[in-house]
Design a protein around this motif. Structure first.
Motif, PDB file in Angstrom:
ATOM      1  N   MET A   1       0.849  -1.195   0.000  1.00  0.00           N
ATOM      2  CA  MET A   1       0.000   0.000   0.000  1.00  0.00           C
ATOM      3  C   MET A   1       0.882   1.242   0.000  1.00  0.00           C
ATOM      4  O   MET A   1       1.845   1.333   0.765  1.00  0.00           O
ATOM      5  CB  MET A   1      -0.908  -0.011   1.224  1.00  0.00           C
ATOM      6  CG  MET A   1      -1.908   1.146   1.274  1.00  0.00           C
ATOM      7  SD  MET A   1      -3.036   1.026   2.681  1.00  0.00           S
ATOM      8  CE  MET A   1      -3.974  -0.438   2.244  1.00  0.00           C
ATOM      9  N   ASP A   2       0.563   2.223  -0.845  1.00  0.00           N
ATOM     10  CA  ASP A   2       1.351   3.440  -0.947  1.00  0.00           C
ATOM     11  C   ASP A   2       1.171   4.298   0.301  1.00  0.00           C
ATOM     12  O   ASP A   2       0.155   4.239   0.998  1.00  0.00           O
ATOM     13  CB  ASP A   2       0.942   4.244  -2.178  1.00  0.00           C
ATOM     14  CG  ASP A   2       1.259   3.495  -3.481  1.00  0.00           C
ATOM     15  OD1 ASP A   2       2.161   2.629  -3.435  1.00  0.00           O
ATOM     16  OD2 ASP A   2       0.596   3.782  -4.497  1.00  0.00           O
ATOM     17  N   ALA A   3       2.192   5.168   0.517  1.00  0.00           N
ATOM     18  CA  ALA A   3       2.154   6.064   1.680  1.00  0.00           C
ATOM     19  C   ALA A   3       0.927   6.968   1.672  1.00  0.00           C
ATOM     20  O   ALA A   3       0.303   7.169   2.721  1.00  0.00           O
ATOM     21  CB  ALA A   3       3.438   6.891   1.738  1.00  0.00           C
ATOM     22  N   PRO A   4       0.526   7.557   0.501  1.00  0.00           N
ATOM     23  CA  PRO A   4      -0.681   8.400   0.499  1.00  0.00           C
ATOM     24  C   PRO A   4      -1.938   7.644   0.914  1.00  0.00           C
ATOM     25  O   PRO A   4      -2.809   8.200   1.582  1.00  0.00           O
ATOM     26  CB  PRO A   4      -0.774   8.888  -0.948  1.00  0.00           C
ATOM     27  CG  PRO A   4       0.632   8.816  -1.461  1.00  0.00           C
ATOM     28  CD  PRO A   4       1.210   7.600  -0.807  1.00  0.00           C
ATOM     29  N   ASP A   5      -2.008   6.355   0.524  1.00  0.00           N
ATOM     30  CA  ASP A   5      -3.174   5.553   0.901  1.00  0.00           C
ATOM     31  C   ASP A   5      -3.211   5.331   2.410  1.00  0.00           C
ATOM     32  O   ASP A   5      -4.269   5.379   3.045  1.00  0.00           O
ATOM     33  CB  ASP A   5      -3.145   4.201   0.177  1.00  0.00           C
ATOM     34  CG  ASP A   5      -3.281   4.359  -1.330  1.00  0.00           C
ATOM     35  OD1 ASP A   5      -3.883   5.356  -1.759  1.00  0.00           O
ATOM     36  OD2 ASP A   5      -2.769   3.502  -2.066  1.00  0.00           O
ATOM     37  N   ILE A   6      -2.023   5.073   2.989  1.00  0.00           N
ATOM     38  CA  ILE A   6      -1.952   4.863   4.435  1.00  0.00           C
ATOM     39  C   ILE A   6      -2.334   6.138   5.176  1.00  0.00           C
ATOM     40  O   ILE A   6      -3.079   6.113   6.164  1.00  0.00           O
ATOM     41  CB  ILE A   6      -0.528   4.413   4.831  1.00  0.00           C
ATOM     42  CG1 ILE A   6      -0.226   3.034   4.223  1.00  0.00           C
ATOM     43  CG2 ILE A   6      -0.379   4.376   6.348  1.00  0.00           C
ATOM     44  CD1 ILE A   6       1.172   2.555   4.468  1.00  0.00           C
TER      45      ILE A   6
END
Length: 431
Positions: free
Chosen positions: A1-6
């Motif tokens: 999972m990408d950082a923006p999603d987290i």
């Protein structure tokens, strides 16, 4: 999972679990990557004691008034708005500034001061990115407004007590302001209309300005009264609206016996609690098998709101069920009473009585708090509605000294905020 999603998931989690006192700050943090602002204000009539929730620049949020928010709401509902959003210039915190306002299905209002897109998007031609940011703002605002509605609906007894204290305090302060400014403006009008003044044009102009100021002050007083009082017929109509979905989809005939239209107005926290209690009772009754009809009735004897809810079910409503215990706590928080009469094979009949006025004041007993003499002086003035500057002037001390005493008071009484300390002082007889 990408950082923006987290980061997005963390923002959603923080907002969905936010307490009422921190929801404005959580909302500001969640929306900051999409739309920055110098201050964020939420205005909701669901919270009768604390209709404003604010975060951001203290010099703005400390000066925001209900009159300013009402004017912004009018702009939002006017021709220049889209019905649920409006952007333009308005007075907020005592100064004209750019604002963005959004409404919600629960009639809550969100106002952002000095809205600003993050660097790199403010002047871009990529309108899709800005539209996506707007959608995220609306998404977070919808979540926050629903969170507020749910938290107030499930408010513990302590919140209702604090709400009643804060509501009473706001009425007292506003009444004082109305008396003071009305006298001033009426005197001004009498002077300006005097035939001894030769400059007719100046007199007419000044009279017009003063008259508008007087109307505005009266409007503010009415508006504040509306927040803490609700006509019994209006409160009952809101209950009918709340129960419409159940009436439409459950197949159960929910009947309403209208209260007298000229009954005494209900304090805001009583009206809100009564609706929540009836909703809870109706849902508990619906859970029984064989219920076909539920009747709810409100009446007012001038001192109490009298609520009656009756079903035609099998008479299996359990007073020991957790949902019924929570309703009993709500009733007790407002010093009311609830009786449940269960008749096997005939149904359940629940009667609730909620006093419209708080119980008579008791003599102050704050010895357990072990307050010093000066701390007690500060707490008494705080409970009387005085601000820090006024307390300092009355006690001939500095505002910093007042703040020092308040920190000690909060620690000793176990309060986390000014409003909570006032509520606790009132509940112990200090006024």
């Amino acid at each position: 999972m990408d950082a923006p999603d987290i980061a997005l998931l963390e923002a959603v989690t923080a907002l969905s679990t936010a307490p009422l006192a921190g929801i404005a700050q959580r909302l500001r943090e969640a929306t900051l990557p999409y739309l920055g602002c110098s201050a964020l204000v939420i205005f909701t009539e669901d919270c009768t004691g604390r209709p404003q929730k604010k975060a951001g620049d203290e010099s703005i949020i400390s000066r925001v008034s209900i009159a300013e928010l009402d004017h912004i709401r009018t702009s939002l509902a006017g021709e220049s708005g889209t019905g649920d959003a409006w952007q333009g210039e308005a007075v907020l915190g005592g100064a004209v500034r750019p604002v963005l306002a959004l409404s919600s299905p629960s009639n809550a209002l969100l106002v952002l001061a000095d809205p600003q897109h993050p660097a790199g998007t403010a002047h871009t031609a990529d309108t899709a990115a800005r539209e996506a940011a707007g959608r995220m703002l609306r998404y977070f605002w919808a979540m926050a407004s629903e969170r507020i509605r749910e938290k107030v609906a499930d408010a513990p007894p302590s919140y209702l007590i604090e709400s009643r204290a804060a509501s009473a305090e706001r009425v007292r302060v506003t009444a004082e302001l109305v008396d003071h400014h009305s006298t001033t403006l009426e005197t001004l009008l009498a002077a300006l209309r005097s035939p001894a003044l030769s400059d007719d044009a100046a007199r007419r102009s000044a009279t017009d300005v003063a008259a508008k100021a007087l109307v505005g002050l009266r409007t503010l007083n009415d508006r504040t009264t509306d927040l803490v009082e609700e006509p019994v017929a209006t409160a009952f109509q809101r209950l009918r609206e709340d129960l419409k979905p159940l009436m439409n989809f459950s197949g159960i005939d929910v009947q309403f016996i209208e209260p007298p239209v000229n009954g005494r107005a209900l304090p805001g926290e009583v009206a809100h609690a009564a609706r929540a209690i009836v909703r809870g009772l109706v849902l508990a009754m619906v859970d029984q098998q064989g219920v076909r009809r539920i009747r709810t009735q409100w009446d007012c004897d001038g001192e109490n709101l009298l609520v009656n809810v009756r079903d035609d079910g099998p008479g299996e409503l359990s007073t020991d069920a957790p949902n019924m215990a929570r309703l009993a706590q709500r009733v007790e928080a407002l010093y009311g009473s609830m009786s449940v009469d269960v008749m096997t094979g005939w149904g359940a009949d629940v009667a609730v009585s909620l006093p419209l006025d708080p119980p008579a004041r008791q003599l102050a007993d704050v010895s357990d708090w072990k307050l010093g003499e000066r701390e007690l002086d500060v707490l008494q003035l705080l409970a009387a509605g005085q601000r820090n500057r006024a307390i300092a002037a009355k006690l001939h001390i500095s505002e910093n000294t007042v703040k020092f005493h308040l920190r000690n008071i909060y620690r000793k009484v176990g309060a986390s905020s000014r409003t909570e300390a006032i509520a606790m002082a009132h509940s112990n007889g200090l006024r």
